[in-house]
Design an enzyme around this catalytic site. Structure first.
Site, short mmCIF file in Angstrom:
data_model
loop_
_atom_site.label_atom_id
_atom_site.label_comp_id
_atom_site.label_asym_id
_atom_site.label_seq_id
_atom_site.Cartn_x
_atom_site.Cartn_y
_atom_site.Cartn_z
N ILE B 92 0.85 -1.18 0.00
CA ILE B 92 0.00 0.00 0.00
C ILE B 92 0.89 1.24 0.00
O ILE B 92 1.85 1.32 0.77
CB ILE B 92 -0.89 0.03 1.27
CG1 ILE B 92 -1.67 -1.27 1.39
CG2 ILE B 92 -1.80 1.25 1.25
CD1 ILE B 92 -2.22 -1.52 2.77
N CYS B 93 0.54 2.15 -0.86
CA CYS B 93 1.30 3.39 -0.88
C CYS B 93 0.50 4.44 -0.09
O CYS B 93 -0.38 5.10 -0.64
CB CYS B 93 1.51 3.84 -2.31
SG CYS B 93 2.65 5.21 -2.46
N ALA B 94 0.79 4.53 1.16
CA ALA B 94 0.09 5.51 1.99
C ALA B 94 1.12 6.18 2.89
O ALA B 94 1.94 5.51 3.52
CB ALA B 94 -0.98 4.82 2.84
#
Lengths: 679, 164
Positions: B92-94
């Site tokens: 996840i790119c968060a």
């Protein structure tokens, strides 16, 4: 009572502040990389809450025994000393208060002050443990944070891929420059409590304020204003880690060194043989040089380098480990080479005597033939070596000795680094500045290059971007003891004659052989001085790729007849042209495949490009790095992005199972290859 | 004494078990203080209606100072939601999982954030570099710096995903 304490209580007082400790209580187990003396100082100055033993839980209805029972067990391994000390101190207090609890006003709850301080305990929102209400609060948003957690918060460590160090942000409100403000209790105990009211004199806490606010412990009133990071009340994360700047500088320097490292290539037939690792000039240096006087320029620029190298050897400066290791590898291989050289010299002597006696020069493998070989490579460097040693053998470690030679060869040169190289130079550095020289410079350098190139037009516009490098590091960098599985072809390629190169007909890329072909004067005694960078210095030359590039592959044969080639006839040179190698790094099996059309675009208007995957097969990490740089150089140059990629790469530890690596390299900087029309 | 990580997680776990998780989030597995699994479902109207995903949290000993490694589970027949910030390998790119992690955040807070990330999604699609990323991504998503353009992260000067 506090003042008439026993010796153990005294000890306690000396080590604690307001019943808390000066050292962490083992909540965190990681490295204590903050400056502990500074932290202690702040605690003593009541600018930072002391390290209290936290309570696992807290209930306002607890009595002293329950509070003390809830205090965290300290981790023995970490704080055994502190534990016992505090335990002893607590016991002492307990006894003291028991024996003297006749003091008026002492309530049951506060009969033990070390328990009383926990009245109204506050939960730290980070570690979820309870601390006395005199806890730190964030300067910006007034949130509680215990000292244990506060000292954990720091700037992100700079890495070679992330060369900035943003100040730590507040964990609560993300404001920069996280800092805390501490409001000490109205009483003092322990260090610096002399002369001030002790807990007992205020006990039970019935100061006017506490009477008004009713709870018998200090409460935190929400403050309206926030404090600036530079307020005197504030303790910031940077203050307790004053070394962050040095760390950042160290990483930056390491990256800069790496970025400035260039591989110096020599052309042998249709191949490029790297002969050393150099350092590229920054555009600023180029600019400075252009305005400098020709004569003094070189020495000024070069002189610091051997010193720097020397410092590396005596362990000074903040060299990164990698570089030190490379230097050591180089040193060892040079020592090795010395011995070999000695033997060679002896053999040579005998051979020469034989030759003299017979009156004929042996047909093959002799110095003279090698000398006449069309391979353009070795001549320059070895010419330099020869001149170098002949002019100033006692200056062998000083690069300044190179200066007169170079300036002599191109007296009219304005742009030293480029026209220090006569047209006949056959050894050149394929080093590109990441940015082309400033335009003002460019004109000058181009014209002067034309002059010095004796009318031959520059190879291409690229040459303007080719800034010569001065070698500060030895070619042995590449050729250290790493990758000793070198093959025979590589050895022969190091000889510098294309005719003998077995891979001559192959296309340019498949195999790159890195050999060290730089030898230092055989007469140099194998002492410490000679094994250190002088050998490096000897390769130190300012050479432009452009000049050599003017000549197509067909013109190599003419090169030995150039004006400088008579230097080659000095015996020293021929001796040094023995097919020796100090070490090798053999890179083979580059496999490349294109990837995607375009990768992500990101901030700073950086457009990003497709990638190549490059697989390298080598043995050690150091050689991998060297090979990678070599490969990139081969393809046409360096670029910031590539360097970033390399840096990232360098943080990969090689998997044990396979020596196969992949790295993404932005394609764009490789698009222009100075070798494209050449190799 | 247990590590800060285990102790804090014990408290978080107690809280979860005592007070329960927010709507749409439930604890699937927390056998130790190393790996937890949560089920996460977007409530109300969204592109992910009636789809439940499994989130995996991995904690190191420096949690909560260091962020947990959070990703969607893509094994056991489970799949990662199709979202412009979720790679098909579950990464996840968060920003809050990377450079904007704060020790004040908790496991449940992360779940809620990711739940709302899904809820606010306008178009189900993979990140543009999904294939390339998945091919080269390290096993642990924490070893990659988040780089997607519209991630909530602050300005990230580095132009691409580079293994740290």
């Amino acid at each position: 009572m506090g003042n008439s304490s026993s010796s153990s209580t005294r000890a306690h007082h000396e080590d604690t502040v307001d019943f808390g400790s000066l050292v962490p209580q083992g909540v965190y187990t990681g490295p204590r990389d903050w400056n502990q003396p500074i932290v202690s100082q702040h605690i003593v100055a009541r600018k930072l809450a002391p390290f209290y033993r936290p309570l696992e839980e807290y209930d306002p209805s607890w009595d002293d025994d329950q509070i003390l029972a809830a205090r965290k067990e300290l981790s023995e391994s970490d704080n055994a000393d502190t534990v016992t000390r505090i335990e002893a101190a607590a016991t002492a207090h307990l006894n003291a208060s028991k024996s003297a609890n006749k003091r008026p006003g002492v309530t049951k709850e506060s009969s033990r002050p070390e328990a009383a301080v926990y009245r109204g305990a506050v939960e730290c929102p980070i570690c979820f443990l309870y601390y006395p209400p005199n806890i730190n609060h964030s300067r910006c948003c007034d949130q509680a944070i215990c000292t244990e957690c506060f000292v954990q918060i720091k700037r992100a460590e700079p890495t070679t891929t992330h060369l900035v160090s943003e100040p730590a942000a507040c964990p609560y409100c993300v404001q920069d420059n996280f800092g805390i403000v501490y409001t000490p209790p109205p009483w003092r105990a322990g260090i610096s409590s002399e002369g001030s009211s002790s807990l007992w004199s205020l006990d039970p806490p019935r100061s006017p304020q506490s009477i008004e606010t009713s709870p018998p412990f200090p409460t935190h009133k929400r403050r309206q204003k926030s404090f600036g990071a530079d307020s005197p009340e504030v303790v910031t994360t940077d203050q307790i880690r004053p070394d962050w700047e040095a760390k950042l500088a160290a990483v930056r320097a390491a990256v800069a060194r790496r970025a400035n490292r260039r591989i110096i290539m020599r052309q042998v037939g249709d191949r490029l043989i790297p002969v050393g690792v150099g350092r590229i000039q920054t555009p600023e240096e180029v600019a400075a040089e252009a305005t400098d006087v020709a004569g003094s320029r070189r020495s000024r620029r070069r002189q610091p380098q051997p010193n720097g190298n020397f410092e590396q050897f005596v362990g000074m400066g903040n060299q990164d480990l990698e570089e030190l290791m490379l230097m050591e590898a180089m040193r060892l291989s040079l020592i090795d080479h010395e011995e070999h050289q000695k033997k060679e010299a002896e053999e040579k002597k005998k051979q020469a005597e034989t030759a003299l006696a017979s009156g004929a020069t042996p047909a093959s493998g002799t110095p003279s033939e090698i000398q006449a070989a069309p391979g353009p490579g070795p001549s320059t460097i070895e010419a330099r070596l020869a001149t170098h040693s002949s002019i100033s053998s006692n200056l062998s470690s000083s690069p300044a000795s190179v200066a007169p030679i170079s300036s002599g060869s191109s007296a009219n040169s304005q742009h030293g680094s480029q026209d220090g190289l006569a047209p006949s130079r056959k050894s050149w550095s394929i080093s590109r500045s990441r940015t082309p020289p400033p335009p003002s410079n460019d004109d000058q350098s181009t014209s002067s290059r034309r002059k010095s190139a004796t009318g031959a037009p520059p190879f291409s516009a690229l040459s303007a971007a080719l800034v010569s490098s001065s070698t500060s590091t030895a070619s042995a960098f590449l050729g250290g003891p790493i990758g000793m599985d070198g093959t025979a072809p590589s050895t022969s390629s190091a000889n510098g004659f294309p005719s003998s190169h077995p891979d001559r007909g192959l296309p340019s890329i498949p195999i790159i052989t890195v050999d060290d072909n730089t030898h230092h004067p055989p007469q140099t005694p194998p002492d410490e001085t000679s094994t250190h960078p002088p050998a490096i210095t000897s390769t130190s030359s300012s050479m432009s790729f452009a000049d050599a590039a003017n000549h197509g592959p067909m013109s190599y044969g003419e090169l030995p007849s150039s004006p400088e080639s008579d230097i080659l006839h000095e015996p020293l040179i021929t001796r040094r042209r023995e097919p020796e190698t100090i070490g090798k790094v053999v890179v083979s099996g580059f496999s490349m495949r294109g990837e995607g059309q375009r990768s992500m675009t990101i901030a700073n208007d950086d457009v990003f490009f497709s990638f190549y995957f490059v697989s390298l097969h080598t043995t050690t990490h150091a050689s991998l790095l060297a090979c990678l740089e070599l490969f990139l150089t081969f393809l046409g140059g360096f670029d910031e992005y590539i360097m970033t990629a390399i840096s990232a790469f360098s943080q990969f530890s090689p998997p044990n199972s396979s020596n196969n690596f992949s790295i993404r390299i932005p394609l764009e900087p490789l698009r222009v290859s100075p070798l494209s029309g050449h190799v | 004494m247990a590590s800060i990580s285990a102790r804090r997680l014990a408290k978080e776990l107690r809280e979860i078990q005592g007070e329960g998780c927010p709507v749409g989030i439930s604890l699937l597995k927390a056998d130790d203080f190393a790996t937890w699994w949560f089920s996460i479902e977007v409530m109300g109207e969204s592109l992910y209606q009636n789809e439940a995903y499994t989130l995996q949290f991995r904690f190191d000993s420096q949690y909560p100072i260091s962020s947990p490694a959070v990703q969607f589970v893509v094994t056991d027949g489970k799949q990662a939601p199709i979202h412009p910030h979720v790679y098909s390998n579950g990464h996840i790119c968060a920003s809050i999982l990377g450079n904007e992690w704060s020790p004040v955040l908790s496991v449940v807070a992360v779940c809620v954030t990711l739940q709302s990330m899904l809820a606010s999604c306008k178009k189900k699609e993979r990140p543009t570099d999904n294939d390339r990323y998945v091919r080269t991504a390290p096993e642990n998503p924490k070893k990659v710096r988040c780089h997607l353009p519209k991630s909530v992260s602050s300005a990230n000067s580095f132009p691409d995903t580079i293994p740290l």
